[in-house]
Design a protein around this motif. Structure first.
Motif, mmCIF file in Angstrom:
data_model
loop_
_atom_site.group_PDB
_atom_site.id
_atom_site.type_symbol
_atom_site.label_atom_id
_atom_site.label_comp_id
_atom_site.label_asym_id
_atom_site.label_seq_id
_atom_site.Cartn_x
_atom_site.Cartn_y
_atom_site.Cartn_z
ATOM 1 N N HIS A 307 44.799 -36.711 -62.622
ATOM 2 C CA HIS A 307 45.130 -37.834 -61.741
ATOM 3 C C HIS A 307 44.586 -37.602 -60.328
ATOM 4 O O HIS A 307 44.074 -38.529 -59.690
ATOM 5 C CB HIS A 307 46.646 -38.028 -61.681
ATOM 6 C CG HIS A 307 47.225 -38.561 -62.955
ATOM 7 N ND1 HIS A 307 46.794 -39.714 -63.563
ATOM 8 C CD2 HIS A 307 48.238 -38.085 -63.747
ATOM 9 C CE1 HIS A 307 47.476 -39.931 -64.662
ATOM 10 N NE2 HIS A 307 48.377 -38.946 -64.791
ATOM 11 N N VAL A 308 44.691 -36.372 -59.830
ATOM 12 C CA VAL A 308 44.177 -36.050 -58.501
ATOM 13 C C VAL A 308 42.660 -36.227 -58.473
ATOM 14 O O VAL A 308 42.083 -36.792 -57.533
ATOM 15 C CB VAL A 308 44.567 -34.625 -58.100
ATOM 16 C CG1 VAL A 308 43.910 -34.231 -56.778
ATOM 17 C CG2 VAL A 308 46.084 -34.493 -58.008
ATOM 18 N N ALA A 309 41.976 -35.755 -59.534
ATOM 19 C CA ALA A 309 40.517 -35.855 -59.599
ATOM 20 C C ALA A 309 40.075 -37.310 -59.633
ATOM 21 O O ALA A 309 39.082 -37.696 -58.994
ATOM 22 C CB ALA A 309 40.002 -35.109 -60.826
ATOM 23 N N ASN A 310 40.821 -38.183 -60.335
ATOM 24 C CA ASN A 310 40.475 -39.611 -60.378
ATOM 25 C C ASN A 310 40.621 -40.258 -59.013
ATOM 26 O O ASN A 310 39.814 -41.099 -58.619
ATOM 27 C CB ASN A 310 41.352 -40.323 -61.413
ATOM 28 C CG ASN A 310 41.016 -39.898 -62.844
ATOM 29 O OD1 ASN A 310 39.896 -39.452 -63.109
ATOM 30 N ND2 ASN A 310 41.978 -40.040 -63.749
ATOM 31 N N ALA A 311 41.687 -39.872 -58.296
ATOM 32 C CA ALA A 311 41.903 -40.451 -56.952
ATOM 33 C C ALA A 311 40.790 -40.038 -56.004
ATOM 34 O O ALA A 311 40.285 -40.860 -55.217
ATOM 35 C CB ALA A 311 43.271 -40.019 -56.418
ATOM 36 N N LEU A 312 40.381 -38.773 -56.068
ATOM 37 C CA LEU A 312 39.313 -38.297 -55.188
ATOM 38 C C LEU A 312 37.988 -38.930 -55.566
ATOM 39 O O LEU A 312 37.115 -39.159 -54.710
ATOM 40 C CB LEU A 312 39.222 -36.776 -55.248
ATOM 41 C CG LEU A 312 40.454 -36.004 -54.740
ATOM 42 C CD1 LEU A 312 40.258 -34.503 -54.913
ATOM 43 C CD2 LEU A 312 40.731 -36.337 -53.267
ATOM 44 N N VAL A 320 40.902 -30.964 -50.743
ATOM 45 C CA VAL A 320 42.006 -30.139 -51.251
ATOM 46 C C VAL A 320 41.662 -28.690 -50.972
ATOM 47 O O VAL A 320 40.614 -28.187 -51.394
ATOM 48 C CB VAL A 320 42.213 -30.364 -52.753
ATOM 49 C CG1 VAL A 320 43.347 -29.477 -53.260
ATOM 50 C CG2 VAL A 320 42.500 -31.837 -53.043
ATOM 51 N N SER A 321 42.548 -28.009 -50.286
ATOM 52 C CA SER A 321 42.314 -26.599 -49.954
ATOM 53 C C SER A 321 43.167 -25.640 -50.768
ATOM 54 O O SER A 321 42.867 -24.438 -50.869
ATOM 55 C CB SER A 321 42.588 -26.366 -48.452
ATOM 56 O OG SER A 321 43.945 -26.687 -48.141
ATOM 57 N N GLN A 322 44.251 -26.139 -51.390
ATOM 58 C CA GLN A 322 45.138 -25.263 -52.155
ATOM 59 C C GLN A 322 45.876 -26.079 -53.207
ATOM 60 O O GLN A 322 46.248 -27.231 -52.966
ATOM 61 C CB GLN A 322 46.144 -24.569 -51.213
ATOM 62 C CG GLN A 322 47.041 -23.564 -51.939
ATOM 63 C CD GLN A 322 47.971 -22.848 -50.965
ATOM 64 O OE1 GLN A 322 47.731 -22.808 -49.750
ATOM 65 N NE2 GLN A 322 49.047 -22.280 -51.497
ATOM 66 N N LEU A 334 49.717 -29.990 -53.534
ATOM 67 C CA LEU A 334 48.357 -29.919 -53.000
ATOM 68 C C LEU A 334 48.413 -29.752 -51.484
ATOM 69 O O LEU A 334 49.170 -30.460 -50.799
ATOM 70 C CB LEU A 334 47.574 -31.188 -53.332
ATOM 71 C CG LEU A 334 47.530 -31.626 -54.791
ATOM 72 C CD1 LEU A 334 46.871 -32.997 -54.897
ATOM 73 C CD2 LEU A 334 46.775 -30.598 -55.623
ATOM 74 N N GLN A 335 47.643 -28.871 -50.925
ATOM 75 C CA GLN A 335 47.458 -28.757 -49.466
ATOM 76 C C GLN A 335 46.126 -29.428 -49.165
ATOM 77 O O GLN A 335 45.073 -28.975 -49.633
ATOM 78 C CB GLN A 335 47.439 -27.292 -49.041
ATOM 79 C CG GLN A 335 47.467 -27.110 -47.536
ATOM 80 C CD GLN A 335 48.816 -27.563 -46.928
ATOM 81 O OE1 GLN A 335 49.882 -27.396 -47.551
ATOM 82 N NE2 GLN A 335 48.760 -28.160 -45.741
ATOM 83 N N VAL A 336 46.162 -30.576 -48.415
ATOM 84 C CA VAL A 336 44.959 -31.383 -48.223
ATOM 85 C C VAL A 336 44.674 -31.550 -46.730
ATOM 86 O O VAL A 336 45.571 -31.461 -45.892
ATOM 87 C CB VAL A 336 45.105 -32.755 -48.892
ATOM 88 C CG1 VAL A 336 45.315 -32.607 -50.387
ATOM 89 C CG2 VAL A 336 46.271 -33.551 -48.263
ATOM 90 N N GLN A 350 47.041 -44.245 -54.172
ATOM 91 C CA GLN A 350 46.239 -44.149 -55.416
ATOM 92 C C GLN A 350 46.981 -43.329 -56.481
ATOM 93 O O GLN A 350 46.966 -43.652 -57.664
ATOM 94 C CB GLN A 350 44.871 -43.525 -55.108
ATOM 95 C CG GLN A 350 43.952 -44.471 -54.343
ATOM 96 C CD GLN A 350 42.649 -43.799 -53.952
ATOM 97 O OE1 GLN A 350 42.607 -42.567 -53.834
ATOM 98 N NE2 GLN A 350 41.618 -44.596 -53.703
ATOM 99 N N LEU A 351 47.652 -42.251 -56.070
ATOM 100 C CA LEU A 351 48.416 -41.441 -57.025
ATOM 101 C C LEU A 351 49.630 -42.211 -57.530
ATOM 102 O O LEU A 351 50.001 -42.098 -58.716
ATOM 103 C CB LEU A 351 48.845 -40.125 -56.380
ATOM 104 C CG LEU A 351 47.713 -39.142 -56.060
ATOM 105 C CD1 LEU A 351 48.258 -37.943 -55.278
ATOM 106 C CD2 LEU A 351 47.020 -38.671 -57.334
ATOM 107 N N ALA A 352 50.263 -42.983 -56.637
ATOM 108 C CA ALA A 352 51.417 -43.766 -57.059
ATOM 109 C C ALA A 352 51.016 -44.843 -58.051
ATOM 110 O O ALA A 352 51.740 -45.153 -58.994
ATOM 111 C CB ALA A 352 52.107 -44.384 -55.836
ATOM 112 N N GLN A 353 49.816 -45.458 -57.818
ATOM 113 C CA GLN A 353 49.331 -46.480 -58.756
ATOM 114 C C GLN A 353 49.051 -45.897 -60.147
ATOM 115 O O GLN A 353 49.083 -46.611 -61.139
ATOM 116 C CB GLN A 353 48.067 -47.119 -58.193
ATOM 117 C CG GLN A 353 48.309 -48.008 -56.974
ATOM 118 C CD GLN A 353 47.024 -48.523 -56.365
ATOM 119 O OE1 GLN A 353 45.922 -48.221 -56.836
ATOM 120 N NE2 GLN A 353 47.153 -49.329 -55.304
#
Length: 380
Positions: A307-312, A320-322, A334-336, A350-353
């Motif tokens: 899901h994170v990869a799709n949003a990015l 994303v650093s961590q 995620l530390q962004v 985007q993550l909520a959607q």
């Protein structure tokens, strides 16, 4: 099977120099000394004895039951023989048209001596026949070999005679009279004549219908069914089976030891990986359970990361650093870093959607941009 023909004047004991006629299974008949046959070492022999040493006749027996035939035969033949029946070996043949049985008698001691001498030469005899009885069974049969004649066929008589005496015997032989011989000219008083280059081959081809003298005590000695011929092969097969069985047992023992060693190694590895399990009942089932639970946690981590990869991938301007995943809670932290707070809000939306619970916290200025901790999944 090779055939060994003993001569008409065969002595009571056989020696290396005894002349015989040897008919190999393939090839012409040869007049040789017995020593030459022994040197060739044929696997098995059919011994053919001269009719001059035997008596052939027919008897009526009161029974057809095999267990009574031998006893009845001795009583029935006793009146027809000049010698004591106890000294003779009686062999029972086929039933004639009038219901009587064909019988061939030979002195027991004479036959036993011949067989003993052949065994001493290393020769194995699996069948015994009489030369005159080897003629075809149809009508009257005459075979002339040089100056010696043999008489056989369907009638009762089995005789050997001087070839010149045939005209005296012909009148007592029923027609048709079929003749064979090694001479070019036919003898008189026959219905047909067939010259033969191999007269002994004619006799050898009719062994199946002839009386086999390997009966009674001689059948046991010779293995009348030809079993002695197969004994070396059967012994070899038996040895192979024993060796194979021993190999299988040794292999089974080896694999059992290997299985025990692997089992002990697996148990040691399990205790090292899962020291909290103090009670091990079914190693395989418990190990499978741990693997399935581990696989379930890994699946949750990959799902959130997707899901994170799709949003990015949609162009959200964050880095994303961590990444921290908590298997017990099932959330991904995620530390962004982003250029401004608007970019962080875009990532949250985007993550909520995507249907994930999102918690945005700990946002702060970091130089020219902002940084924040974003937690998704679980009860975020």
């Amino acid at each position: 099977m090779d055939c060994l023909f003993l001569p008409a004047d065969c002595p009571a004991r056989l020696a290396e120099a005894t002349p015989v006629c040897w008919l190999p299974a393939e090839g012409p008949a040869r007049q040789v000394h017995l020593a030459e046959v022994a040197a060739a070492a044929p696997a098995a022999l059919s011994l053919v004895v001269p009719i001059e040493c035997c008596s052939a006749f027919a008897v009526a027996l009161p029974t057809r039951k095999a267990r009574w035939l031998a006893q009845a035969l001795a009583y029935a033949a006793e009146e027809l023989l000049a010698e004591s029946v106890d000294e003779l070996h009686l062999s029972l043949g086929e039933v004639l048209e009038d219901g009587r049985y064909r019988v061939i008698a030979i002195r027991r001691q004479l036959l036993a001596g011949w067989l003993e001498d052949l065994r001493a030469q290393g020769l194995s005899v699996v069948a015994i026949h009489v030369d005159a009885d080897l003629l075809p069974r149809e009508a009257t049969q005459l075979l002339l070999i040089g100056e010696r004649g043999l008489l056989g066929g369907s009638p009762e008589p089995r005789l050997a005679f001087a070839a010149t005496q045939w005209p005296l015997l012909a009148e007592g032989c029923p027609a048709p009279r079929h003749a064979h011989g090694d001479a070019a000219a036919a003898p008189p008083l026959v219905d047909d004549y067939q010259p033969l280059e191999e007269p002994y081959r004619l006799l050898a081809t009719h062994r199946a219908a002839a009386v086999n003298l390997a009966q009674g005590e001689f059948a046991v000695e010779l293995g009348g069914s030809g079993l002695s011929y197969w004994k070396p092969l059967l012994a070899t097969l038996g040895l192979i089976l024993v060796v194979q069985l021993g190999f299988n047992l040794a292999q089974g023992w080896y694999f059992d030891r290997q299985a025990e060693a692997y089992g002990e190694a697996s148990l040691a590895l399990y205790r090292e990986l899962f020291p909290q399990d103090t009670r091990i009942v079914d190693l395989r089932a418990q190990f499978t359970d741990h693997l399935s639970r581990g696989a379930g946690g890994q699946a949750g981590f990959l799902r959130l990361l997707e899901h994170v990869a799709n949003a990015l991938a949609e162009g959200t301007p964050v880095t994303v650093s961590q990444v921290d995943y908590n298997e017990d809670r099932g959330d991904l932290a995620l530390q962004v870093q982003a250029g401004d707070f608007a970019a962080l809000e875009q990532l949250r939306q985007q993550l909520a959607q995507a249907g994930q619970a999102v918690q945005l916290g700990s946002a702060s200025r970091d130089g020219a941009g902002v940084s924040a901790r974003v937690v998704i999944g679980g009860g975020a």
